[in-house]
Design a protein around this motif. Structure first.
Motif, mmCIF file in Angstrom:
data_model
loop_
_atom_site.group_PDB
_atom_site.id
_atom_site.type_symbol
_atom_site.label_atom_id
_atom_site.label_comp_id
_atom_site.label_asym_id
_atom_site.label_seq_id
_atom_site.Cartn_x
_atom_site.Cartn_y
_atom_site.Cartn_z
ATOM 1 N N GLY A 12 45.197 25.343 57.504
ATOM 2 C CA GLY A 12 44.227 26.026 56.665
ATOM 3 C C GLY A 12 44.842 27.182 55.888
ATOM 4 N N TYR A 13 44.040 27.720 54.951
ATOM 5 C CA TYR A 13 44.502 28.819 54.106
ATOM 6 C C TYR A 13 43.322 29.712 53.748
ATOM 7 N N MET A 14 43.546 31.038 53.814
ATOM 8 C CA MET A 14 42.562 32.031 53.394
ATOM 9 C C MET A 14 43.178 32.872 52.284
ATOM 10 N N PRO A 15 42.552 32.928 51.095
ATOM 11 C CA PRO A 15 43.129 33.661 49.961
ATOM 12 C C PRO A 15 42.941 35.164 50.107
ATOM 13 N N PRO A 16 43.719 35.951 49.342
ATOM 14 C CA PRO A 16 43.628 37.411 49.426
ATOM 15 C C PRO A 16 42.459 37.940 48.605
ATOM 16 N N PRO A 17 42.124 39.227 48.766
ATOM 17 C CA PRO A 17 41.140 39.842 47.879
ATOM 18 C C PRO A 17 41.639 39.741 46.435
ATOM 19 N N PRO A 18 40.754 39.627 45.453
ATOM 20 C CA PRO A 18 39.312 39.825 45.573
ATOM 21 C C PRO A 18 38.521 38.590 45.972
ATOM 22 N N ALA A 19 39.183 37.497 46.322
ATOM 23 C CA ALA A 19 38.443 36.319 46.781
ATOM 24 C C ALA A 19 37.628 36.681 48.013
ATOM 25 N N ARG A 20 36.448 36.133 48.103
ATOM 26 C CA ARG A 20 35.567 36.440 49.231
ATOM 27 C C ARG A 20 36.003 35.666 50.468
ATOM 28 N N ILE A 21 35.669 36.214 51.631
ATOM 29 C CA ILE A 21 35.955 35.524 52.885
ATOM 30 C C ILE A 21 35.070 34.281 52.973
ATOM 31 N N ARG A 22 35.686 33.172 53.256
ATOM 32 C CA ARG A 22 34.948 31.912 53.347
ATOM 33 C C ARG A 22 34.331 31.792 54.736
ATOM 34 N N ARG A 23 33.008 31.883 54.804
ATOM 35 C CA ARG A 23 32.322 31.913 56.097
ATOM 36 C C ARG A 23 32.429 30.588 56.848
ATOM 37 N N LEU A 24 32.662 29.490 56.122
ATOM 38 C CA LEU A 24 32.782 28.187 56.781
ATOM 39 C C LEU A 24 34.159 27.973 57.384
ATOM 40 N N GLY A 25 35.058 28.938 57.187
ATOM 41 C CA GLY A 25 36.401 28.806 57.725
ATOM 42 C C GLY A 25 37.429 28.658 56.628
ATOM 43 N N PRO A 26 38.684 28.467 57.000
ATOM 44 C CA PRO A 26 39.762 28.390 56.006
ATOM 45 C C PRO A 26 39.601 27.207 55.063
ATOM 46 N N HIS A 27 40.193 27.353 53.881
ATOM 47 C CA HIS A 27 40.266 26.243 52.931
ATOM 48 C C HIS A 27 41.252 25.197 53.449
ATOM 49 N N GLU A 28 41.021 23.951 53.090
ATOM 50 C CA GLU A 28 42.013 22.913 53.357
ATOM 51 C C GLU A 28 43.199 23.133 52.416
ATOM 52 N N VAL A 29 44.408 22.836 52.897
ATOM 53 C CA VAL A 29 45.626 23.098 52.123
ATOM 54 C C VAL A 29 45.908 21.883 51.245
ATOM 55 N N LEU A 30 45.153 21.774 50.159
ATOM 56 C CA LEU A 30 45.200 20.583 49.326
ATOM 57 C C LEU A 30 46.138 20.717 48.134
ATOM 58 N N ASP A 31 46.375 21.972 47.656
ATOM 59 C CA ASP A 31 47.206 22.178 46.476
ATOM 60 C C ASP A 31 47.715 23.613 46.503
ATOM 61 N N ASP A 32 48.460 24.003 45.464
ATOM 62 C CA ASP A 32 49.038 25.344 45.426
ATOM 63 C C ASP A 32 47.962 26.429 45.375
ATOM 64 N N GLU A 33 46.852 26.145 44.735
ATOM 65 C CA GLU A 33 45.760 27.114 44.684
ATOM 66 C C GLU A 33 45.224 27.411 46.073
ATOM 67 N N HIS A 34 45.353 26.464 46.953
ATOM 68 C CA HIS A 34 44.861 26.622 48.319
ATOM 69 C C HIS A 34 46.008 26.685 49.321
#
Length: 575
Positions: free
Chosen positions: A392-414
């Protein structure tokens, strides 16, 4: 950095001995001779594949790199109290053997081991040192090559255990249990008297569920919902062989086993059994039989692991969950290549995929179950355990915290490319990893036009523990540099239970000046450093100028402190 393994070579005559010598020589400049053996054996034991004591030929390069990386970064552990472990010829024998290495730093000693013990070509040794984290492999090899011939090390697998003396008022009692514990620490065994044991009870019969739709009637999508697959599910004799091996194994004997898989894979007969909370894997082929017992893989809310089914020189085959109908793979070392579709047979067994594509991490799998969790794809990675870990991946501020959990690591953006860089900062924990999340908690513009990304890698293990590792990824005009800042094990850091962390480290700018960098997570209200440098601020990052010249940063320590918006101290992750 992606490392291409050389063509497979025959195993050394004694691979375990070679690995211990590699660790011992690399560590030799940092510990007394009598502490080197238990330390080296422990390091090699932790680096070996889960559930086995000897690597196979195609696994040996990966295990060797793991040993080398850990030895280059190791911190001296505490030895067994009251005991001294030395070669059969005594500690003096080892000390005399190491005299030729005096004056060599750790990387040069490692280079010496690769050239003299492993007999690697210089170019291959340089690549291996570089992938393990050595700063200047060519210089290390030059210094190692200048050491005269004649090194005759003692056999590190034959040891002598003796008392170290007594603590005042406390005599040392070397009992059989203490002796066994010491030998367990260094990975050796002793002969024990034969005892008459009662005949073991016959193993229980395995439940075989062949209904392909059985998982649709289960609320829990774990291994209990998998139906039996493979071309040998009806081979009762083969399944009984596996059950007998499990019963004879002596640990976690089966009570109500279920058959998960039985079939021919890569020229061997493979059986996978499950009995909560354990999973067993049995394989029989021309080279003999193998048997492993490991914790059952964890089931996620919307992600489910794949099981390692077979590993050969061609790669690893995985057994996919029965509800997964789409699979693709990618390498963390080559994000530009993107995803490639993974072939699989009617039993859910994949084609062989590269086992060690990048810094000890195998392929990343993108899996999809159209009938579950809205059919969204999820990502898992092979970290060398019997089952894959959710990535999984969690982006830095100013992106909001994803309450459903980390993003799937699908591409460079994630976070795909970021994971490729950060995964080379160190090995995952020894325990089987269930989740691996890269939490990017701060971004920083650095002197000289460089930029920094502060990442906390959180590995969640099957036993409920984990490891949090702070990593700084710096990009300059000359390339990208990854630095391990600090780590903690067993706590809540960088999880939903503790998002408030701060980290700091020295960094040398492209112009040659040292700076102390510090960063804190998004709720920081105060950030300060003191000691060799001093500064404070109310933002999430600091860059404090230090000495203009010098081969290294100041020796005086630096203390990093941060307070969040609620007035609570943040958890420091520093070396």
């Amino acid at each position: 950095m992606s490392v291409t393994e050389p063509a497979e070579r025959p195993l050394p005559r004694d691979p375990y001995r070679n690995l211990v010598l590699l660790a011992l020589l690399t560590l030799s400049g940092r510990s007394p001779a009598h502490d080197l053996l238990p330390w080296s054996h422990r390091l090699v034991s932790d680096a070996l594949p889960w559930g086995r004591r000897n690597p196979r030929a195609h696994e040996y390069p990966r295990v060797r790199r793991r040993v080398l990386r850990r030895a280059l970064r190791a911190r001296r552990p505490r030895g067994p109290a009251g005991l001294r472990v030395s070669p059969a010829g005594g500690a003096g024998h080892l000390e005399r053997a190491l005299t030729s290495l005096r004056g060599l730093d750790t990387a040069s000693r490692a280079a010496y081991a690769l050239l003299r013990v492993e007999a690697l070509p210089r170019e291959e040794a340089a690549d291996l040192l570089r992938s393990a984290g050595a700063a200047d492999p060519e210089d290390a090899l030059d210094r190692a090559a200048a050491v005269p011939d004649g090194f005759r090390p003692p056999d590190p697998t034959v040891v002598r255990v003796s008392g170290r003396g007594t603590v005042p008022g406390r005599p040392v009692l070397v009992s059989a249990v203490t002796f066994a514990l010491c030998l367990g620490t260094v990975g050796l065994t002793t002969a024990t008297p034969r005892t008459v044991r009662p005949e073991p009870s016959p193993p229980p019969a395995a439940t075989v569920v062949t209904d392909e739709d059985s998982w649709r009637r289960s609320f829990r999508l774990d291994l209990t919902a998998w139906h039996a697959r493979g071309d040998s599910t009806g081979d009762a004799e083969l399944v009984d062989e596996a059950l007998s091996a499990w019963t004879a194994h002596g640990r976690h004997r089966p009570r109500e086993p279920r058959l998960v898989f039985a079939g021919r894979v890569d020229g061997r007969r493979v059986v996978v059994l499950h009995d909560t909370p354990w999973t067993a894997r049995y394989a029989r082929g021309a080279g003999g039989t193998e048997f492993d017992v490991f914790p059952e893989p964890a089931d996620g809310v919307a992600n489910w692991p794949a099981l390692r089914l077979s590993e050969t020189a061609d790669g690893v085959r995985y057994l996919l969950p029965p509800w997964v109908t789409e699979a693709a793979s990618a390498s963390l070392g080559a994000p530009e290549e993107g995803w490639s579709e993974v072939g699989r047979d009617e039993h859910g067994v994949t084609e062989p995929l590269p086992a060690d594509g990048h810094c000890g991490t195998g392929p990343v799998l993108r899996l999809r179950a159209p009938e579950i969790a809205h059919g969204q794809p999820y990502t898992v990675a092979d970290l060398g355990d019997p089952a894959t870990a959710h990535l999984g991946y969690m982006p830095p501020p100013p992106a909001r915290i994803r309450r459903l959990g980390p993003h799937e690591v699908l591409d460079d953006e994630h976070g795909f490319a970021l994971w490729g860089l950060a995964s080379c900062a160190g090995d995952p924990p020894r325990e089987p990893v269930v989740t691996a999340t890269a939490w990017e908690f701060a971004a920083q513009e650095l002197p000289g036009g460089a930029s920094g990304r502060w990442v906390c890698l959180r590995y969640g293990t099957h036993d409920g523990g984990g490891l949090a590792r702070a990593v700084l990824v710096v990009r300059t005009d000359e390339g990208t540099e990854t630095t391990t800042v600090g780590e903690r094990s067993g706590g809540w850091e960088c999880s939903n239970l503790d998002r408030q962390v701060v980290a700091g480290t020295w960094w040398r700018s492209p112009g040659g000046r040292w700076h102390y960098l510090a960063a804190a997570s998004r709720e920081v209200a105060e950030l300060s450093v003191s000691g060799a440098v001093a500064e404070e601020g109310d933002g999430p990052v600091l860059a404090v100028a230090g000495p203009r010249r010098g081969d290294g940063p100041p020796a005086e320590p630096v203390t990093v402190r941060a307070v969040d918006a609620h007035g609570d101290e943040m958890t420091p992750l520093t070396g």
